[in-house]
Motif scaffolding. Structure first.
Motif, PDB file in Angstrom:
ATOM      1  N   LEU A  22      52.786  56.250 -19.993  1.00 30.79           N
ATOM      2  CA  LEU A  22      52.245  54.931 -19.718  1.00 30.79           C
ATOM      3  C   LEU A  22      52.800  54.423 -18.396  1.00 30.79           C
ATOM      4  N   VAL A  23      52.061  53.526 -17.763  1.00 30.72           N
ATOM      5  CA  VAL A  23      52.428  52.988 -16.450  1.00 30.72           C
ATOM      6  C   VAL A  23      52.477  51.469 -16.551  1.00 30.72           C
ATOM      7  N   ALA A  24      53.647  50.887 -16.291  1.00 27.30           N
ATOM      8  CA  ALA A  24      53.786  49.434 -16.365  1.00 27.30           C
ATOM      9  C   ALA A  24      53.543  48.799 -15.007  1.00 27.30           C
ATOM     10  N   VAL A  25      52.788  47.733 -15.020  1.00 24.33           N
ATOM     11  CA  VAL A  25      52.445  46.977 -13.811  1.00 24.33           C
ATOM     12  C   VAL A  25      52.951  45.556 -13.995  1.00 24.33           C
ATOM     13  N   GLY A  26      53.710  45.072 -13.036  1.00 18.76           N
ATOM     14  CA  GLY A  26      54.306  43.754 -13.162  1.00 18.76           C
ATOM     15  C   GLY A  26      53.647  42.718 -12.287  1.00 18.76           C
TER      16      GLY A  26
END
Length: 346
Positions: A309-313
Motif C-alpha cells: 500500500l502507498v500512503a499519501v499525506g
C-alpha cells in the motif's frame, strides 16, 4: 512504462483478513487540531467523507489520544475517550461508510513529558490499558481496524529508542527489551479486539530531531526489532520515511517498507513525500514521466510486491479528489501543495 500500467498498479484491490480495499492508496494520518476540546465535530466527519467519496482506499485518521494525562498537550487534538469524543467519531465512521469508504483511527500517546524513565511500572500498566480501551472503542464504533503510532519520537517510539529510554528494568536495555512496552500494548489491544480485527503499527527509523537516526543499523537488527512485534499481533506495518525512494540499507534498493515486508512476511505501507512534486503528476500526463526514477521506482516496487500500500499525506490534505484525478488521468486539475492551499485544510 505507460500511464495505464501505472494506474493499474495503484488501483488493484487489496485484501487482508476481513479488510478489503478497492485500491492501494492510503490517506496518511495528519494532525489538524480542528477538534475543539478534543471532540471531533461534523466538519471533521465531512473532511474524511470527502476523501472517501473521492476514492481513497483506506483512511488513517489524524492521531487520536488515549485517556492518560500526558497523552497530549494540544487542546484541539481529538480524543479517543469520553462520551462526546466517541460520539463524534461514531459520526465520522458513519459518514465514511455511507460512501463506501474504509477508515481506521490512529491511536497515540504523544510522549512522556520528561522521558520514559519517569513512569513507574504501575503507570505503564495503566497506559497499556488505556491503549486497549481505545482499541475496544474503535471496534465498538465500527471502525475497520486501528493504527498504533509507534514512530516519530512519540511514546511507543520513545521506549524503542535507546536515546529516549534510559530505563534499566525490563522495559529498557537492549533492543529486544526496549520493545516490551510496545509488545504489551499490541497484546492488550489484540485481546480487546479479537483475532480478526486489523492492527496496523506505524514505525520509523528517523526522529524529529534527527532525520538520519536509525533504530536498527542493519537488516539483522531490524529483524530482531520486528520479530516480537509480529509475535504480539501486528497485522500490517506502516513504514514512515521522509522519501520513499531512498534505500534503507547499503547494498539493496529496498526501502524501509520493502525490508519490513521481506523480514516479516507482513503487508506493509510505504510513505514519504508521495505526490508532492511536479515529477509525480507528470507521470500521469501523456508523453511525460517515462524517465522519472522516483515515481517509476514506486510503481515498479508496487508491481513487484515489495510493499502493498502507498500512503499519501499532504497531497490529499489540499486536494480531496486527488485519488480520482490520478485514476482518471486529470493531473492538470490537481491542486498543488502550497502554504496558502494548506490553510484551507478542508
Amino acid at each position: 512504462m505507460n500511464n495505464t500500467q501505472s494506474v493499474q498498479a495503484l488501483f488493484k484491490p487489496f485484501a487482508f483478513g476481513n479488510l478489503t480495499l478497492p485500491n492501494r492508496i492510503v490517506m496518511a494520518p495528519m494532525t489538524r487540531q480542528f477538534s475543539t476540546d478534543g471532540v471531533p465535530g461534523q466538519d471533521v466527519a465531512a473532511y474524511y467523507r470527502r476523501r472517501a467519496e473521492n476514492g481513497v482506499g483506506l483512511i488513517v485518521t489524524e492521531g487520536t489520544v488515549i485517556n492518560h494525562p500526558d497523552s497530549s498537550n494540544q487542546a484541539n487534538v481529538p480524543h479517543f475517550y469520553g462520551e462526546a469524543a466517541l460520539n463524534g467519531w461514531s459520526s465520522v465512521v458513519s459518514a465514511v461508510h455511507e460512501v463506501g469508504g474504509r477508515i481506521i483511527p490512529q491511536i497515540w500517546h504523544m510522549g512522556a513529558r520528561g522521558n520514559v524513565g519517569d513512569y513507574s511500572e504501575s503507570e505503564i500498566a495503566s497506559i497499556v490499558q488505556a491503549f486497549a480501551q481505545a482499541a475496544f472503542e474503535a471496534k465498538q464504533l465500527g471502525f475497520d481496524g486501528i493504527e498504533l503510532h509507534g514512530a516519530h519520537g512519540y511514546l511507543i517510539d520513545q521506549f524503542f529508542w535507546e536515546k529516549t529510554n534510559p530505563r534499566t528494568d525490563s522495559y529498557g536495555g537492549d533492543m529486544l527489551a526496549r520493545t516490551r512496552f510496545a509488545v504489551e500494548v499490541i497484546e492488550a489491544c489484540r485481546r480487546a479486539v479479537g483475532p480478526e480485527f486489523p492492527i496496523v503499527l506505524r514505525i520509523s527509523q528517523w526522529k524529529p530531531n534527527d532525520y538520519t537516526a536509525k533504530l536498527a543499523e542493519t537488516p539483522a537488527l531490524l529483524q530482531q526489532f520486528l520479530t516480537p512485534l509480529v509475535d504480539a499481533g501486528v497485522d500490517i506495518f506502516h513504514c514512515s520515511t521522509r522519501r520513499f525512494w531512498e534505500p534503507e540499507f547499503e547494498g539493496s534498493d529496498l526501502n524501509l517498507a520493502g525490508w519490513v515486508k521481506k523480514l516479516t512476511g507482513r503487508p506493509t505501507i510505504t510513505v514519504g513525500s508521495v505526490g508532492l512534486d511536479s515529477d509525480f503528476t507528470s507521470l500521469f500526463t501523456e508523453g511525460k514521466g517515462a524517465g522519472n526514477f522516483k515515481i517509476d521506482g514506486l510503481i515498479e516496487k508496487l508491481e513487484h510486491e515489495e510493499f502493498d500500500l502507498v500512503a499519501v499525506g499532504r497531497a490529499l490534505l489540499v486536494d480531496p479528489a486527488w485519488v480520482n484525478k490520478i485514476r482518471d488521468g486529470r493531473a492538470a486539475e490537481l491542486i498543488p501543495f502550497t502554504s496558502e492551499a494548506v490553510k484551507t485544510l478542508y
